[in-house]
Design a protein around this motif. Structure first.
Motif, PDB file in Angstrom:
ATOM      1  N   SER B 280       0.835  -1.204   0.000  1.00 45.29           N
ATOM      2  CA  SER B 280       0.000   0.000   0.000  1.00 45.29           C
ATOM      3  C   SER B 280       0.867   1.249   0.000  1.00 45.29           C
ATOM      4  CB  SER B 280      -0.882   0.018   1.260  1.00 45.29           C
ATOM      5  OG  SER B 280      -1.775  -1.069   1.236  1.00 45.29           O
ATOM      6  N   VAL B 282       0.327   5.465   0.122  1.00 51.27           N
ATOM      7  CA  VAL B 282      -0.730   6.447   0.360  1.00 51.27           C
ATOM      8  C   VAL B 282      -0.294   7.813  -0.160  1.00 51.27           C
ATOM      9  CG1 VAL B 282      -2.301   7.442   2.062  1.00 51.27           C
ATOM     10  CG2 VAL B 282      -1.364   5.144   2.411  1.00 51.27           C
ATOM     11  N   LEU B 296      -5.136   5.548  -2.121  1.00 45.14           N
ATOM     12  CA  LEU B 296      -4.342   4.359  -1.798  1.00 45.14           C
ATOM     13  C   LEU B 296      -3.936   3.682  -3.103  1.00 45.14           C
ATOM     14  CD1 LEU B 296      -3.250   2.255   0.243  1.00 45.14           C
ATOM     15  CD2 LEU B 296      -5.485   1.098   0.034  1.00 45.14           C
ATOM     16  N   ILE B 327      -1.949   9.392   7.363  1.00 43.31           N
ATOM     17  CA  ILE B 327      -2.206   7.945   7.255  1.00 43.31           C
ATOM     18  C   ILE B 327      -2.993   7.453   8.469  1.00 43.31           C
ATOM     19  CG2 ILE B 327      -1.066   5.687   7.293  1.00 43.31           C
ATOM     20  CD1 ILE B 327       1.072   6.955   5.418  1.00 43.31           C
ATOM     21  N   PHE B 331      -6.546   5.884   7.972  1.00 47.16           N
ATOM     22  CA  PHE B 331      -6.567   4.407   8.043  1.00 47.16           C
ATOM     23  C   PHE B 331      -6.703   3.889   9.465  1.00 47.16           C
ATOM     24  CE2 PHE B 331      -4.819   5.375   3.973  1.00 47.16           C
ATOM     25  CZ  PHE B 331      -5.315   4.376   3.142  1.00 47.16           C
ATOM     26  N   THR B 333      -4.405   3.416  11.487  1.00 44.74           N
ATOM     27  CA  THR B 333      -3.213   2.710  11.956  1.00 44.74           C
ATOM     28  C   THR B 333      -2.002   3.266  11.239  1.00 44.74           C
ATOM     29  OG1 THR B 333      -2.208   0.538  12.330  1.00 44.74           O
ATOM     30  CG2 THR B 333      -3.334   0.874  10.229  1.00 44.74           C
ATOM     31  N   LYS B 334      -0.835   2.837  11.669  1.00 42.85           N
ATOM     32  CA  LYS B 334       0.362   3.400  11.068  1.00 42.85           C
ATOM     33  C   LYS B 334       0.817   2.593   9.852  1.00 42.85           C
ATOM     34  CE  LYS B 334       3.833   1.104  13.913  1.00 42.85           C
ATOM     35  NZ  LYS B 334       4.948   1.208  14.839  1.00 42.85           N
ATOM     36  N   PRO B 335       1.702   3.135   9.044  1.00 42.39           N
ATOM     37  CA  PRO B 335       2.152   2.437   7.838  1.00 42.39           C
ATOM     38  C   PRO B 335       2.708   1.058   8.180  1.00 42.39           C
ATOM     39  CG  PRO B 335       3.017   4.683   7.888  1.00 42.39           C
ATOM     40  CD  PRO B 335       2.345   4.448   9.199  1.00 42.39           C
ATOM     41  N   TYR B 337       0.721  -1.690   7.916  1.00 41.02           N
ATOM     42  CA  TYR B 337      -0.422  -2.589   8.116  1.00 41.02           C
ATOM     43  C   TYR B 337      -1.649  -2.048   7.377  1.00 41.02           C
ATOM     44  CZ  TYR B 337       2.867  -4.191  11.539  1.00 41.02           C
ATOM     45  OH  TYR B 337       4.014  -4.649  12.116  1.00 41.02           O
ATOM     46  N   LEU B 338      -1.417  -1.321   6.291  1.00 40.35           N
ATOM     47  CA  LEU B 338      -2.519  -0.667   5.582  1.00 40.35           C
ATOM     48  C   LEU B 338      -3.069  -1.564   4.483  1.00 40.35           C
ATOM     49  CD1 LEU B 338      -0.842   2.829   5.067  1.00 40.35           C
ATOM     50  CD2 LEU B 338      -2.126   1.965   7.037  1.00 40.35           C
ATOM     51  N   PRO B 343     -11.122   1.184   5.394  1.00 40.90           N
ATOM     52  CA  PRO B 343     -10.326   2.258   6.001  1.00 40.90           C
ATOM     53  C   PRO B 343     -11.199   3.098   6.920  1.00 40.90           C
ATOM     54  CG  PRO B 343     -10.897   2.805   3.744  1.00 40.90           C
ATOM     55  CD  PRO B 343     -11.408   1.420   3.975  1.00 40.90           C
ATOM     56  N   ASN B 366      -5.405  -2.682   8.306  1.00 41.09           N
ATOM     57  CA  ASN B 366      -5.660  -1.389   8.930  1.00 41.09           C
ATOM     58  C   ASN B 366      -5.718  -1.507  10.450  1.00 41.09           C
ATOM     59  OD1 ASN B 366      -5.647  -0.063   6.456  1.00 41.09           O
ATOM     60  ND2 ASN B 366      -7.831  -0.471   6.116  1.00 41.09           N
TER      61      ASN B 366
END
Lengths: 574, 574
Positions: B280, B282, B296, B327, B331, B333-335, B337-338, B343, B366
């Motif tokens: 992913s 973003v 995305l 992000i 989403f 959550t943090k990058p 786990y996207l 979302p 996410n």
């Protein structure tokens, strides 16, 4: 070259800003196009001339042992600071900052860069002499660009730089370049004159200018038809017009000359030749202690001051002309009635050589509306400092004693200088001599204004129809003009045959296949100035003839078809 | 040329700022000398190569019907303002003020000036097409000049500009230039590749780059050995790696993947091929109303984003990469786990073609430390926007369907562009058509980096001894190395005879008469890279032989005295 594959763009009228004939004709012939003040695009027709000039220069430089390289247009300020020229040069030096704020010059010349190259690469006396040159774009931000390529801001110059072990070597390198320049200007097919010159701001110890002779020229060239003396006006020595000073025969008399502030008017009033009068020029020199020195320069009434010569009188290097206030303070009267007899405050008196040998002369009485007659050195005025102060005039004795001087106008297109150590000292360009001791290199520099040559050549070679290029630098040597190339098969066939034969013989020929009417075609090529023209026409062909006409010929010459190639080659070589 | 009349200055060591082989070898061989950052003096040896490159370019441009002129280095800002490039171009455009405070650019290219020339001189459809070129000094104030002539600030470029009546004419002019470029690079004797390219900032509708193949090249060239497909990485279309999407066979499962933020690690943990994962990326697009759109982009785990392709997705022209804050906001959550499944806030999803045909794939959930497996389009996620987003990789199917792609590195040395009306519209460069109506001219532009060719040629042709020039652009074609020229009369006599014979045959030969020891002499010429060497030695002469060695030959070949000229000519032609 076929005209249909080339780009020809002529104009009936020159733009209004074109003041002199070469500028007008180059614009009308489509040789150059103005992009900005003093900045021109060299159009295809003009570029061909430039390339021919460059190639002659290149061949003769190579033959003379100079080696070509190419130095950058954009040059770091640091090198220009090493020689002090970054500060000394005025706004002519175009300065630019890069994205990091660092200073650069757009090169007007390359003494600094070549000296930097040489100090890095030349270590030993064994590597000397060397002479490097390049042919490169230059920029000088002239205060008043004008006359097209004659005084542009962006221009092309060939500059060469010699490096020698000693003065004798430098003089030898200088001689080689001088001789190469003579060959170059000979090959251009231009009337030119090399004259001794003053080194001026570039520094050093000896120089010659090369001028193309032309009435429009900004420079007066002094030469002696009876000898090889030749110098520009600054460097032409003026001798005393009488060999010695006659004894005084008149008494000093103050004479009323009301309203006669000029020598001409005084001479007229007194019924004396102008050559019996002496004119006064007052200069001021500022001294370090804020004091001033006032100098009186004396010239014969019919002579003119040469300012460069004045600046060479010891003590006068930084003179300026005196203000009226200063004149009144030192002489007690206003300009027009000044003289060396009893000024109000002490002055230094310099007499031109001719004046120093005059007796019984006339000069101002330092009193308004009065002059003295019968003035004599030693008796009425202390003996002056004597110097060469004046411009020579036609008819003056040649300083070599071998005849009388003549003057003509010239356009400066080349300049050779003996620089000595002017740059090598500031930049520490040294070599190791046989004993391992570092010695400063002795430099010379040698310039040719490539693009200016075009303007100068035209000023010397034109008529009311247009330019008349010397064959060596013509954009094309020969133009073939067929009458009805697209309509008449016989004309086309003979034209193509002739064109191919000329190409095969190495002639630089253009075939005008544009399909223009004869009048347009002839007018274009006369304007452009191609020196040799061949017309292929139906009528002539019926008699087996073509027509040849040199650009300076009054009429055309019929030439048999099969003889034309040989005929043209003969004309090209003659 | 005799070496004693030339200037040869070689170095044992390259300066420490020379990073790549061509820069090192050019410095060591004395071809260039650094004057400032990205600014070089072309020394005599280097200038000879430049001239040979220029002459080949000039001959082929002329043959293709282009006409040479010369546009100024210093160009008024007004023209650059007409096209908006005065403001659009960054600090690469070197700007300078003259003594009157007027603005000028030091030309990096000349679209504006040539368009100004043409709009003044071309009035009618009858005068079209035209194609003008010049070979001139350029300046680009690069942020980080490096690699010697490869990315200098001052450099020499050939730039040509065609003007046509319509698009078909422009395409025809473009084709003529493309073919001329192929001939030019063929004549250089360099391995090169022409690739389709993106027009980029210069504008217009189509272009090709010409690259010299070299491992050091900054550009990846994509080509298909089974067809004529060739493009640079930005322009190389990536097809979907499966022709259609398989049916879903797995359920959507949220799987713990603690600490596995990269596709590689997730695949390893789950014991799946990397090609089953989806990564992913973003992007954020700022909208005019100060709102933002978050996009995305999805790529297969083993693929890489092509940023130029991304910018061509409708709506993404002005994208930037999203910040971590953005992000988390969109989403939850943090990058690492996207993914596209649920979302937190609405996003736009673009799948690369390959991803759009995947089923049962793995992507972030996410939620930190979790991924989904068995993700399927339509069922778990709405159908995405589909676009070509990725760099091709070696082995991909060629987009022309005729084989598989290969990739090699290249140095860009030429670029041809179809500009259309990008400049003629802003500058109102029009002609009158048959009906007397003004029409915009259709432009093309065509560049060759003359000085960069030197660097590129060396990167392709060197060994541990030095440069190996292709004969066509070598500073000299042949070097004659006599052993004891100053000591041995037989050697001198035979050397002079051979040298004269080579010169008379039109061979570009240098005679090394410097009196250096053989080791020094050979090392110098191997470093400089002259492709053909002849050694004249006492021992060989006794048997009537000379030695020939090609620069790539492992050993020397003895050749009979009287056969050497023919032998060398054969080698020069083969």
């Amino acid at each position: 070259m076929r005209a249909s594959r080339f780009f020809i763009s002529t104009l009936k009228e020159a733009p209004s800003d074109a003041e002199i004939i070469s500028h007008k004709l180059m614009m009308r012939a489509g040789m150059i196009k103005r992009l900005g003040s003093g900045i021109y695009t060299y159009m295809p027709m003009g570029l061909r001339v430039i390339r021919k000039v460059e190639n002659i220069v290149r061949e003769e430089m190579n033959r003379a042992g100079a080696v070509e390289l190419l130095m950058p247009v954009v040059q770091p300020a640091e090198l220009w600071q090493e020689t002090g020229r970054w500060d000394k040069m005025g706004p002519e030096l175009m300065r630019v900052k890069d994205r990091h704020g660092r200073d650069y010059a757009i090169q007007p010349t390359s003494e600094e860069v070549i000296t930097d190259v040489v100090r890095a690469d030349i270590k030993s006396y064994r590597q000397l002499p060397v002479n490097f040159y390049h042919i490169q774009t230059k920029f000088r931000d002239e205060r008043r660009p004008r006359f097209g390529l004659m005084r542009g801001r962006e221009f092309t110059m060939k500059d060469a730089y010699s490096f020698d072990r000693d003065v004798a070597g430098m003089q030898q390198s200088y001689k080689i370049m001088y001789d190469a320049y003579v060959r170059i200007f000979d090959r251009f097919g231009l009337q030119f004159r090399a004259v001794a010159a003053d080194n001026g701001a570039i520094g050093g110890s000896g120089s010659h200018e090369f001028h193309v002779i032309a009435d429009i020229g900004e420079d007066a060239l002094v030469y002696c038809p009876q000898s090889d003396f030749a110098a520009n006006m600054e460097a032409a020595e003026a001798v005393a017009l009488s060999a010695s000073r006659p004894a005084a025969s008149q008494a000093l008399v103050k004479t009323p000359t009301p309203g006669k502030a000029k020598c001409e008017h005084v001479a007229e009033l007194l019924k004396l030749p102008l050559s019996h009068t002496v004119k006064s020029i007052v200069l001021t020199v500022e001294k370090e202690d804020a004091d001033k020195e006032v100098w009186l320069l004396l010239l014969r009434g019919d002579h003119e001051l040469n300012e460069v010569k004045a600046s060479k009188v010891p003590g006068l290097a930084n003179y300026r002309f005196a203000s009226e206030g200063e004149i009144v303070e030192w002489f007690g009267t206003k300009p027009g009635y000044l003289g060396p007899v009893d000024p109000k405050k002490p002055i230094k008196v310099v007499a031109d050589r001719t004046v120093s040998n005059m007796s019984d002369f006339v000069c101002g009485a330092n009193e308004e509306d009065f002059h003295y007659t019968g003035v004599n050195w030693g008796r009425d005025v202390p003996e002056p400092i004597v110097a060469d102060l004046r411009n020579v005039v036609a008819g003056d004795p040649s300083p070599d004693g071998k005849g009388t001087l003549a003057i003509q106008r010239g356009i400066e297109v080349g300049h050779v200088f003996q620089l000595g150590t002017r740059y090598s000292e500031d930049m520490q360009a040294t070599y190791l001599d046989e004993t391992g001791k570092p010695q400063l290199m002795q430099m010379g520099c040698y310039g040719i204004g490539v693009t200016r040559i075009l303007g100068a050549a035209i000023e010397q070679n034109f008529d009311d129809k247009g330019i008349i290029w010397p064959t060596a630098i013509a954009p094309f040597e020969v133009v073939v003009c067929p009458m009805g190339y697209d309509r008449n098969e016989a004309v086309k066939a003979e034209t193509d045959k002739l064109y191919d034969a000329l190409l095969a013989a190495g002639v630089d020929v253009i075939l005008d296949d544009r399909g223009e009417r004869p009048g347009v075609m002839f007018a274009d090529w006369e304007l452009i100035g191609v020196p040799h023209r061949i017309v292929v026409g139906d009528r002539g062909l019926k008699e087996g003839k073509l027509e040849y006409q040199g650009r300076r010929d009054a009429t055309a010459t019929p030439v048999a078809l099969e003889e034309m190639l040989a005929f043209v080659q003969m004309r090209l070589n003659g």
